[in-house]
Design an enzyme around this catalytic site. Structure first.
Site, short mmCIF file in Angstrom:
data_model
loop_
_atom_site.label_atom_id
_atom_site.label_comp_id
_atom_site.label_asym_id
_atom_site.label_seq_id
_atom_site.Cartn_x
_atom_site.Cartn_y
_atom_site.Cartn_z
N GLY A 224 0.83 -1.20 0.00
CA GLY A 224 0.00 0.00 0.00
C GLY A 224 0.86 1.24 0.00
N ASP B 289 -8.19 11.81 9.35
CA ASP B 289 -8.09 11.43 7.94
C ASP B 289 -8.86 10.14 7.68
OD1 ASP B 289 -7.41 11.77 5.32
OD2 ASP B 289 -5.41 10.92 5.51
N GLY C 86 0.27 5.51 0.83
CA GLY C 86 -0.64 6.62 1.10
C GLY C 86 0.14 7.88 1.40
#
Ligand SMILES: *[C@@H]1O[C@H](CO)[C@@H](O)[C@H](O)[C@H]1NC(C)=O
Ligand SMILES: *[C@@H]1O[C@H](CO)[C@@H](O)[C@H](O)[C@H]1NC(C)=O
Ligand SMILES: *[C@@H]1O[C@H](CO)[C@@H](O)[C@H](O)[C@H]1NC(C)=O
Ligand SMILES: *[C@@H]1O[C@H](CO)[C@@H](O)[C@H](O)[C@H]1NC(C)=O
Ligand SMILES: *[C@@H]1O[C@H](CO)[C@@H](O)[C@H](O)[C@H]1NC(C)=O
Ligand SMILES: *[C@@H]1O[C@H](CO)[C@@H](O)[C@H](O)[C@H]1NC(C)=O
Ligand SMILES: *[C@@H]1O[C@H](CO)[C@@H](O)[C@H](O)[C@H]1NC(C)=O
Ligand SMILES: *[C@@H]1O[C@H](CO)[C@@H](O)[C@H](O)[C@H]1NC(C)=O
Length: 804
Positions: free
Chosen positions: A523, A641, A525
Site C-alpha cells: 500500500g 483522515d 498513502g
C-alpha cells in the site's frame, strides 16, 4: 559461476588496491585530500582511521575515528571542527618545516599544528593507540593529537592540567560541559554558559574527604589504562564493569554532560556503557537550563517550571523564561512543587526555622525566586536563581516557587512518573507540559546561523550557489538523524524499559529483515508506504514507513507509546515502531483483505461485492472504532483522515481503522491550522477545517458521514458529479439537500422509493429498508455544516445498534 568468481576476484583486487592506497604515514610535501574517501591513514593494526570525515553532505572535518563500529563513525578526535571544510579541493598537508595544515578549497588554512619552524618533520603517523603523531628527526615527537583531546579520552591518553575534554554534539559543535583539572588539582566536570557556570561533579557540596579525592598532588595527571582502570593524581579512580585487557574503550564527555566509559563489542560493533559519572542523568546540574526541571518520563526530559516557557525548543539547556514580571509588592504567592528541588544558588541557609518564616524571608527579598524547605530539619534555602531543577519520586523535598497572584493549573506542574504515564494523553487542554529529549539535540534548521556554518555557507554562497543547497540539504539530513539514540546510554534509568513491554521498539535492521529489504509493497498513502513483513516470531505484519515526520525521537516515542496502548477490534493494532536515524516506521497488525475503497469502488475483477449486511457491519464497526478513539480519552485521538483507504477489512470483512494517531504525530506542537495543510483528504474534510477553526472530534464525524454515503451508494462522492466541473463539495451539498428533502417528505407521510434509488444498484435492491434509512439519516446529520449539530460517534453507534 564463472561470472561470480570473476567478480569476487575483482572485488578482492579492489580491496587490495584500497588497502595499498590507504597509507600508514604522511611524509613532508604530501597530503590527504577530501575528495577521495580512501585517502586516509590507518593505524598499523587497523583499529583507527584518520582522514576527512563528512559531518554533513559537504562539510568535512579532519578526524580520527574507530574503523570498525556499527552505524556511524565514532570520532575520537577532530582538528577543524570549528571550521569544517568543503567537500571539494580541501586537503591536509604536511610541510617539511613541521607544520601540518588543514586547508579549505580556497587554500585558506583553517587549522594548523603549532610547531616551531626550526624543527623538521619527518612523517605523520597514526599509532595503534589512536594517537596521531608528528615525528621529527631522531624520532622525537613534535606534535601529537593526544595532547589536544576533543570530547574523548582513549586508553593511555593522559589528561593533564593543559588538556580538557569538551562535550560536543554529532556535528562536533562544542557544548557547554567540560572535564578538566580545577584550581585545586581535582578532575572536575564544569558547566559553562555565558551567564552562569559551575562545577557539578564531584558534588561541590561535599568536602574533600567525602569526595575521596586528594587536592595536594600538584602532578595533575590522569589516565585510563589498557584494562579499563582510571587513575588520577587526585585519587579519582573508577573502573569499567567489564574490566580486563583486550577490550577497546573510550571515555567520552557526552553532549548531555555525563562522562561515560564505553566498551566496544567487537562482534557487533556496538558500544556499551561500562561506567558513568552520573547513573541518573537528571542529577546533572544545568541540563535543563535556567528555570527548567529535569523529569523522568520515564526517560529523562526537560520541562519548564510553572509560569515559564521554553526559550529554544531545539536546545533545552537554554532553559525557560518567565512569562510574568514580579512586581515585588508582597502580593506574590508560592506554588508548591512536590519532590522537586533546584540545587545551588542559595541566597542563604538557615535551619530550624518555621515554614512561615522561610516563606517570609523569600517574600521580603525581591531577588528571591523561590525557596526550598525541608520539613524535618526546618532548613530553609531561598534561591536567587532556579538552576539544576529535578523532580524525582522519593526526593522528599519540595520547592516553593514565587509567582504573581495568578491561577496555576495543577497540570502545568511537572512530575516524574517513571512508572506511570503522566505525559500520556490527558485530554484536558490545560495539560501543556512539554518535555523533550536533550541528549544531543540538534540546533535544527538554525544550524545555518551557527557561526561555524555561517562561515562555511557565506563562503560557498558566493561561489557555488547550487552547492549551498546541497550543503543545507546535507545538514538538514544530519539534523534529522540527530535524534538517534546512543545504545546503552540510559541503562540505569528506572522504568525506561517499561514502555517497550508489549509494544516494542524495533531496529531498522530487524524490519529490513522482516520485510526482505522492503520488497513486498502492499500500500501507499500520504503518510507513507506500507510493506508486508514477517517478524522473527512468525507474526505477519504490515510495516509502514512514515513520510515527513519532523519529530524528535522523544516525542515520536512518546506519541507511539500512547498509540501502542490503544486496542480495539475495529482499530488496527500497532505492535511497535522503529525510530532509527532518519527512519520512522510503524509495525502494524496485518489485515488480510484490502482497504474498503478497493472493495467498494474497484471495477476490476475479481470483485468482492459487499452485501448489504456486510456494509452495515462495516458502518457499525467503523463507528465503534471511532467512538473508542474519541471516547476513551475524551477527544484525544482524533483521526483526522478517515476515508475508505484507511478502513481495512479482515478475513471476516470486519473493518479495522488504520492511521489513527498520525495526525498528532504529524502535528505535535503546531497550530491546528497546520493540520489542515498537512492532513485530510478532499471530499472527506469538514468545512470548519478548511476555514481554520479549531479541530474537534466532530471532523471525524463529518468524514464518517461521507463514508456512510459512499457505503450506501457504492461509489465515491467525487464520482457523483453530473459534470466534470462540479466541485466535490458542491456535489455533496446537492446530494445531502436531496436526501434531507426526501427525509422531510417522508415525515409528512408520503412514502417514496427514493431510498432504493439512492442505494448501490449492484445490490439489486437487496437491502434492509430500516437500516438504510437510518444510515441515510445519520449520514445527513453527520455532514452538518455546523460541527456542534453533528452527533457524537457514541450517538451514532447507539443509533446503528438500534436497527441492527
Ligand atoms: C557522508 O558521505 C557518505 C558517502 O558519501 C554518505 O553515505 C553519508 O551519508 C555522509 N554522511 C553525512 C553525515 O552526510
Ligand atoms: C596555533 O596557534 C594559534 C595562535 O596562537 C592558535 O590560535 C591556534 O589555536 C593554535 N593551533 C593549535 C592546533 O594549537
Ligand atoms: C603520559 O604520562 C606519562 C607519565 O608522565 C608519560 O610517561 C607518557 O609518555 C605520557 N603518554 C603520552 C601518550 O603522552
Ligand atoms: C582514594 O580512593 C579510595 C577509593 O576510591 C579511598 O578508599 C581512599 O580513601 C582515597 N584516598 C584518599 C587520600 O582520599
Ligand atoms: C601524585 O600522583 C602521582 C600520579 O598518580 C602519584 O604517582 C604520586 O604518588 C602522587 N603523589 C602524592 C603525594 O600523592
Ligand atoms: C557482542 O555482540 C554479540 C552479538 O550481538 C552478542 O552475542 C555478545 O553477547 C556481545 N558481547 C558482549 C560482551 O556484550
Ligand atoms: C515585563 O516587563 C517588560 C518591561 O519591563 C515588558 O516588556 C514585558 O512585556 C513584561 N512581561 C509581562 C509578561 O508582563
Ligand atoms: C488530566 O489533567 C487534569 C488537570 O488538568 C486532571 O484533573 C486529570 O486528573 C488528568 N487526567 C488524567 C487521566 O491524568
Amino acid at each position: 559461476m564463472e561470472i561470480h568468481s570473476t567478480s569476487l576476484l575483482l572485488l578482492n583486487l579492489i580491496h587490495l588496491f584500497l588497502r595499498i592506497s590507504a597509507r600508514e604515514f604522511l611524509s613532508p610535501g604530501s597530503s590527504l585530500s577530501v575528495e577521495d574517501s580512501s585517502d586516509v591513514l590507518h593505524s598499523p593494526d587497523g583499529t583507527f582511521t584518520c582522514g576527512f570525515n563528512n559531518i554533513s553532505g559537504s562539510a568535512f572535518v579532519f578526524s580520527i575515528w574507530f574503523s570498525n563500529t556499527a552505524h556511524e563513525k565514532t570520532v575520537v578526535w577532530s582538528a577543524n571542527h570549528l571550521h569544517p571544510v568543503y567537500s571539494w579541493g580541501s586537503i591536509v598537508m604536511l610541510y617539511a618545516d613541521g607544520g601540518m595544515v588543514v586547508k579549505d578549497y580556497n587554500g585558506q588554512a583553517v587549522w594548523e599544528t603549532n610547531v616551531s619552524s626550526s624543527s623538521k618533520a619527518e612523517q605523520v603517523q597514526l599509532l595503534d593507540t589512536g594517537n596521531l603523531i608528528m615525528k621529527g628527526q631522531g624520532d622525537i615527537i613534535l606534535w601529537q593529537s593526544f595532547d589536544s583531546p576533543t570530547d574523548t579520552l582513549l586508553p593511555n591518553q593522559n589528561i593533564t592540567s593543559a588538556t580538557k575534554l569538551v562535550s560536543a554534539n554529532r556535528l562536533l559543535v562544542p557544548g557547554r560541559y567540560s572535564f578538566h583539572f580545577d584550581d585545586q588539582h581535582l578532575l572536575t566536570l564544569f558547566y559553562d554558559q555565558t551567564d552562569i557556570s559551575f562545577i557539578y561533579w564531584p558534588d561541590p557540596n561535599k568536602n574533600i574527604w567525602e569526595k575521596q579525592r586528594s587536592s595536594f598532588n600538584t602532578t595533575t595527571i590522569g589516565v585510563l589504562d589498557s584494562s579499563g582502570y582510571f587513575l588520577g593524581s587526585d585519587n579519582l579512580t573508577f573502573k569499567a564493569t567489564d574490566w580486563g585487557l583486550k577490550v577497546m574503550r573510550r571515555l567520552t564527555l557526552n553532549y548531555d554532560g555525563n562522562l561515560r566509559l564505553y566498551s566496544l563489542n567487537k562482534s557487533d560493533g556496538r558500544w556499551s556503557v561500562t561506567w558513568m559519572a552520573y547513573p541518573r542523568t537528571c542529577s546533572i546540574r544545568g541540563l535543563c537550563g535556567m528555570n527548567g526541571i529535569c523529569v523522568y518520563t520515564p526517560r529523562p526530559a526537560c520541562a519548564c517550571a510553572p509560569g515559564h516557557e521554553i526559550i529554544d525548543q531545539r536546545d533545552r539547556s537554554k532553559g525557560c523564561r518567565p512569562k510574568f514580571n514580579l512586581s515585588c509588592d508582597g502580593q506574590e504567592m508560592f506554588v508548591k512543587l512536590h519532590n522537586t528541588d533546584f540545587r545551588g544558588n542559595d541566597q542563604s541557609s538557615s535551619t530550624s526555622v518555621s515554614f512561615h518564616t522561610c516563606k517570609k524571608i523569600c517574600l521580603n527579598n525581591c531577588n528571591c525566586k523561590g525557596f526550598s524547605y525541608w520539613q524535618g530539619s526546618g532548613s530553609c534555602f531561598p534561591k536567587s536563581s532556579l538552576v539544576g531543577g529535578v523532580t524525582s519520586l522519593g526526593l522528599g523535598r519540595s520547592i516553593y516557587l514565587k509567582l504573581p497572584k495568578t491561577q496555576v493549573s495543577e497540570s502545568s506542574i511537572p512530575h516524574s512518573q517513571p512508572f506511570g504515564h503522566r505525559y500520556a494523553p490527558n485530554c484536558s487542554a490545560k495539560n501543556k507540559i512539554f518535555t523533550t529529549d536533550f541528549l544531543d539535540q540538534p540546533k535544527s534548521s538554525q544550524s545555518g546561523s551557527h557561526p561555524q556554518y555561517l562561515y562555511l555557507y557565506v563562503f560557498l554562497a558566493a561561489i557555488f550557489c547550487v552547492e549551498v543547497i546541497f550543503v543545507a540539504f546535507g545538514c538538514w539530513f544530519v539534523l534529522r538523524r540527530e535524534g538517534k539514540q546512543l545504545t546503552g546510554v540510559w541503562p540505569a534509568e528506572v522504568g525506561y524499559e517499561m514502555i517497550t513491554n508489549h509494544f516494542r521498539r524495533y531496529t531498522y535492521k530487524e524490519l529490513q529483515r522482516a520485510t526482505r529489504k522492503f520488497k513486498d509493497q502492499i500500500g501507499c498513502g500520504a503518510s507513507g508506504i506500507v510493506y508486508k513483513g514477517v517478524l522473527k516470531d512468525k507474526r505477519v505484519v504490515a510495516v509502514k514507513r512514515l513520510a515527513d515526520i519532523n519529530q524528535g525521537e522523544e516525542e515520536f516515542q512518546h506519541e507511539l507509546s500512547v498509540i501502542g496502548k490503544i486496542y480495539h477490534m475495529n482499530l488496527v493494532r500497532v505492535w511497535g515502531f522503529c525510530s532509527d536515524g532518519p527512519h520512522r516506521i510503524l509495525v502494524l497488525e496485518y489485515v488480510e483483505n484490502a482497504s474498503l475503497d478497493k472493495t467498494l469502488f474497484s471495477s476490476k475483477a475479481p470483485q468482492i461485492l459487499l452485501e448489504w449486511n456486510q456494509r452495515f457491519k462495516v458502518a457499525l464497526g467503523v463507528a465503534k472504532g471511532l467512538a473508542y478513539l474519541h471516547h476513551e480519552c475524551l477527544e484525544w485521538v482524533i483521526h483526522c483522515d478517515l476515508k475508505p483507504e484507511n478502513i481495512l477489512l479482515d478475513e471476516n470483512l470486519e473493518p479495522k481503522i488504520t492511521d489513527f494517531g498520525l495526525a498528532k504525530l504529524l502535528n505535535r506542537g503546531g497550530s491546528n491550522k497546520n493540520v489542515s495543510r498537512v492532513r485530510g483528504t478532499r471530499g472527506y474534510i469538514a468545512p470548519e477545517w478548511v476555514s481554520g477553526h479549531p479541530i474537534t472530534a466532530k471532523v471525524d464525524v463529518y468524514s464518517f458521514g461521507v463514508v456512510l454515503l459512499e457505503l450506501l451508494k457504492g461509489a465515491r462522492v467525487s464520482d457523483w458529479a453530473s459534470n466534470a466541473n462540479e466541485e466535490v463539495e458542491t456535489v455533496l451539498g446537492r446530494v445531502v439537500r436531496m436526501l434531507t428533502e426526501n427525509l422531510m417528505l417522508e415525515l409528512e407521510g408520503s412514502q417514496q422509493l427514493w431510498v432504493a434509488d439512492f442505494i448501490d444498484l449492484r445490490l439489486n435492491s437487496q437491502f434492509d429498508n430500516l437500516q438504510a434509512r437510518m444510515m441515510v439519516k445519520l449520514a445527513v446529520s453527520c455532514v452538518e455544516e455546523d460541527g456542534r449539530k453533528r452527533p457524537t460517534m457514541e450517538n451514532v453507534v447507539q443509533m446503528l445498534l438500534s436497527v441492527a
